[in-house]
Motif scaffolding. Structure first.
Motif, mmCIF file in Angstrom:
data_model
loop_
_atom_site.group_PDB
_atom_site.id
_atom_site.type_symbol
_atom_site.label_atom_id
_atom_site.label_comp_id
_atom_site.label_asym_id
_atom_site.label_seq_id
_atom_site.Cartn_x
_atom_site.Cartn_y
_atom_site.Cartn_z
ATOM 1 N N LYS A 226 -6.466 -4.106 -9.901
ATOM 2 C CA LYS A 226 -5.337 -4.769 -9.260
ATOM 3 C C LYS A 226 -5.232 -4.436 -7.776
ATOM 4 C CE LYS A 226 -2.389 -5.136 -13.357
ATOM 5 N NZ LYS A 226 -1.050 -4.816 -13.935
ATOM 6 N N ALA A 229 0.964 -3.617 -3.858
ATOM 7 C CA ALA A 229 2.288 -4.226 -3.920
ATOM 8 C C ALA A 229 2.532 -5.083 -2.678
ATOM 9 C CB ALA A 229 3.359 -3.141 -4.015
ATOM 10 N N GLU A 254 -2.913 6.241 -3.053
ATOM 11 C CA GLU A 254 -1.504 6.564 -2.838
ATOM 12 C C GLU A 254 -1.191 7.865 -3.567
ATOM 13 O OE1 GLU A 254 1.720 7.296 -1.743
ATOM 14 O OE2 GLU A 254 1.290 5.248 -0.992
ATOM 15 N N ARG A 257 3.343 9.850 -6.590
ATOM 16 C CA ARG A 257 3.286 9.351 -7.963
ATOM 17 C C ARG A 257 4.386 8.341 -8.277
ATOM 18 N NH1 ARG A 257 0.000 12.009 -11.519
ATOM 19 N NH2 ARG A 257 -1.110 13.833 -10.693
ATOM 20 N N ASP A 258 5.507 8.395 -7.549
ATOM 21 C CA ASP A 258 6.585 7.470 -7.829
ATOM 22 C C ASP A 258 6.430 6.150 -7.083
ATOM 23 O OD1 ASP A 258 6.963 8.605 -5.367
ATOM 24 O OD2 ASP A 258 9.137 8.868 -5.560
ATOM 25 N N ASP A 259 5.384 6.029 -6.288
ATOM 26 C CA ASP A 259 5.128 4.777 -5.571
ATOM 27 C C ASP A 259 4.432 3.797 -6.518
ATOM 28 O OD1 ASP A 259 3.479 2.850 -3.808
ATOM 29 O OD2 ASP A 259 4.728 3.867 -2.329
ATOM 30 N N GLU A 260 4.811 2.519 -6.443
ATOM 31 C CA GLU A 260 4.251 1.529 -7.358
ATOM 32 C C GLU A 260 2.751 1.291 -7.137
ATOM 33 O OE1 GLU A 260 5.861 -2.493 -6.720
ATOM 34 O OE2 GLU A 260 6.680 -1.740 -4.815
ATOM 35 N N ASN A 261 2.220 1.724 -6.005
ATOM 36 C CA ASN A 261 0.784 1.586 -5.770
ATOM 37 C C ASN A 261 -0.027 2.732 -6.376
ATOM 38 O OD1 ASN A 261 0.492 -0.859 -4.305
ATOM 39 N ND2 ASN A 261 1.267 0.146 -2.450
ATOM 40 N N HIS A 262 0.629 3.817 -6.764
ATOM 41 C CA HIS A 262 -0.115 5.005 -7.189
ATOM 42 C C HIS A 262 -1.034 4.730 -8.377
ATOM 43 C CE1 HIS A 262 -1.066 9.175 -8.146
ATOM 44 N NE2 HIS A 262 -0.693 8.934 -9.389
ATOM 45 N N PRO A 293 5.603 2.969 2.861
ATOM 46 C CA PRO A 293 5.962 1.586 2.544
ATOM 47 C C PRO A 293 6.625 0.886 3.725
ATOM 48 C CG PRO A 293 6.549 3.028 0.729
ATOM 49 C CD PRO A 293 6.134 3.933 1.865
ATOM 50 N N TRP A 295 8.933 -2.292 4.690
ATOM 51 C CA TRP A 295 9.862 -3.248 4.108
ATOM 52 C C TRP A 295 10.462 -4.115 5.206
ATOM 53 C CZ3 TRP A 295 11.058 -3.476 -1.176
ATOM 54 C CH2 TRP A 295 10.554 -2.427 -1.958
ATOM 55 N N ARG A 300 8.846 -5.699 0.077
ATOM 56 C CA ARG A 300 7.775 -4.785 0.434
ATOM 57 C C ARG A 300 6.574 -5.591 0.915
ATOM 58 N NH1 ARG A 300 5.391 0.605 -2.551
ATOM 59 N NH2 ARG A 300 3.943 1.120 -0.871
#
Length: 365
Positions: A226, A229, A254, A257-262, A293, A295, A300
């Motif tokens: 994938k 983001a 990334e 760990r809490d980033d959606e790209n990780h 990030p 924004w 994003r």
């Protein structure tokens, strides 16, 4: 993942000796289009042309820059910005040339011709472009390759494959692939195999691999999963991973760990660790950080340092006023020790959902 090699079909361009050169191989020119579609940067168009002027400044040091404009007034506007920025002198173009070919958008990476070579002979592929299977205004962009190739008078093909007994043109954007010039190609399943924004819904993984072998001389396809983001192309690889030499790939990672790209970027990295190049050798892998990030208006944006462009003597790298700008530039400089690494601020530019690689297309020497 040790994907198999695919031999070119007899009589195909690759069987005749044509291949897509790597981006770091010598360029004759870079093709770009001057910004004009304000709806691509709603409420933020004003700085965009100054960013373009800075990009042209650096490209023009080392190679010809061919600029697409919609009309005479578009050329006059571009000249005004380039002159005020002292990129060109009054009345002198130097290595800059304008072409009056109307476009919908500036992303020449995706709709421009993809050049191939057989020895010193130049040719090109004119893939079908349908605006990432998302937007309705694409016909001007889809017409650009034939306008350019007619002017250059080079042999070209419109890649096709058979679907239900009939020849069908293949949709492909330049930002969805990256090659090492020696037979390997990077792409993503999200972009080319997903049902979302499906470019070629009738084609399988194996059929696409045959297309790459036949028309680009790429016998080994490396499939990542994938994209990042905010990417409205749904998975272009030029925000994720890039060849930097025949055996080495730099890949975006990334660490938060809490980033959606990780998670998706970690999966891509792990896939690469188990892949081999066109000769069956393990790949060398370098990590590239992601910027903080970016924004704007609650959205994003697809900010990535991997969207750099390799010019003849420079590498133009998007930066975003992030703490990771310097580490990213340092990594890229280590990977391209013989080239000057140039940061280009793209914090405004990325609101158009693309950066430097997206708006450039190389013409090999």
């Amino acid at each position: 993942m040790k994907w198999k090699n695919v031999a070119p079909t007899p009589g195909s361009p690759a069987a005749l000796g044509y291949r897509m050169p790597a981006e770091w191989e010598s360029h004759y020119a870079t093709w770009i289009a001057w910004p004009h579609n304000r709806s691509d940067w709603p409420g933020k168009f004003e700085p965009i042309e100054w960013v373009m002027a800075e990009i042209v400044r650096h490209l023009a040091h080392d190679e010809r820059v061919n600029i697409l404009v919609n009309h005479e007034a578009g050329e006059e506007r571009a000249r005004k910005f380039l002159t005020r920025a002292q990129v060109i002198a009054e009345g002198s173009d130097g290595s800059i040339q304008f072409h009056h070919y109307p476009t919908n958008r500036i992303w020449t990476r995706d709709y421009g011709p993809i050049f191939v070579k057989a020895g010193k002979k130049l040719a090109a592929m004119d893939w079908r472009f349908n605006s990432w299977a998302k937007y309705n205004d694409w016909r001007r962009d889809d017409a650009i390759p034939q306008q350019i190739l007619t002017e250059l008078n080079v042999e070209n093909w419109q890649p096709t494959t058979e679907v239900n007994g009939k020849a069908k043109r293949v949709v492909l954007e330049g930002g969805s692939i990256d090659v090492n010039g020696a037979g390997a190609i990077l792409t993503t399943e999200e972009c080319l195999l997903s049902d979302v924004q499906a470019r070629n819904p009738d084609l399988s993984r194996n059929e696409l691999e045959q297309v790459f072998a036949d028309y680009l001389g790429c016998t080994k396809t490396l499939w990542l999963n994938k994209g990042i983001a905010g990417d409205d192309t749904h998975g272009h690889v030029d925000d994720l991973a890039r060849f930097v030499d025949k055996h080495t790939i730099v890949v975006a990672c990334e660490n938060h760990r809490d980033d959606e790209n990780h998670a998706p970027l970690l999966e891509n990295y792990k896939r690469l660790q188990h892949m081999t190049d066109q000769d069956g050798r393990p790949l060398k892998i370098a990590k590239l950080p992601m910027p903080d990030p970016v924004w704007f208006e609650g959205r994003r944006l697809p900010a990535s340092y991997a969207n750099f462009y390799i010019a003849n003597k420079r590498v133009l790298v998007p930066v975003f006023n992030s703490v990771n700008d310097l580490p990213a530039l340092t990594t890229i400089q280590q990977l391209f020790p013989s080239r000057r690494v140039v940061p280009i601020y793209c914090g405004d530019f990325i609101w158009g959902l693309g950066a430097i690689h997206c708006m450039t297309q190389q013409q090999p020497a």
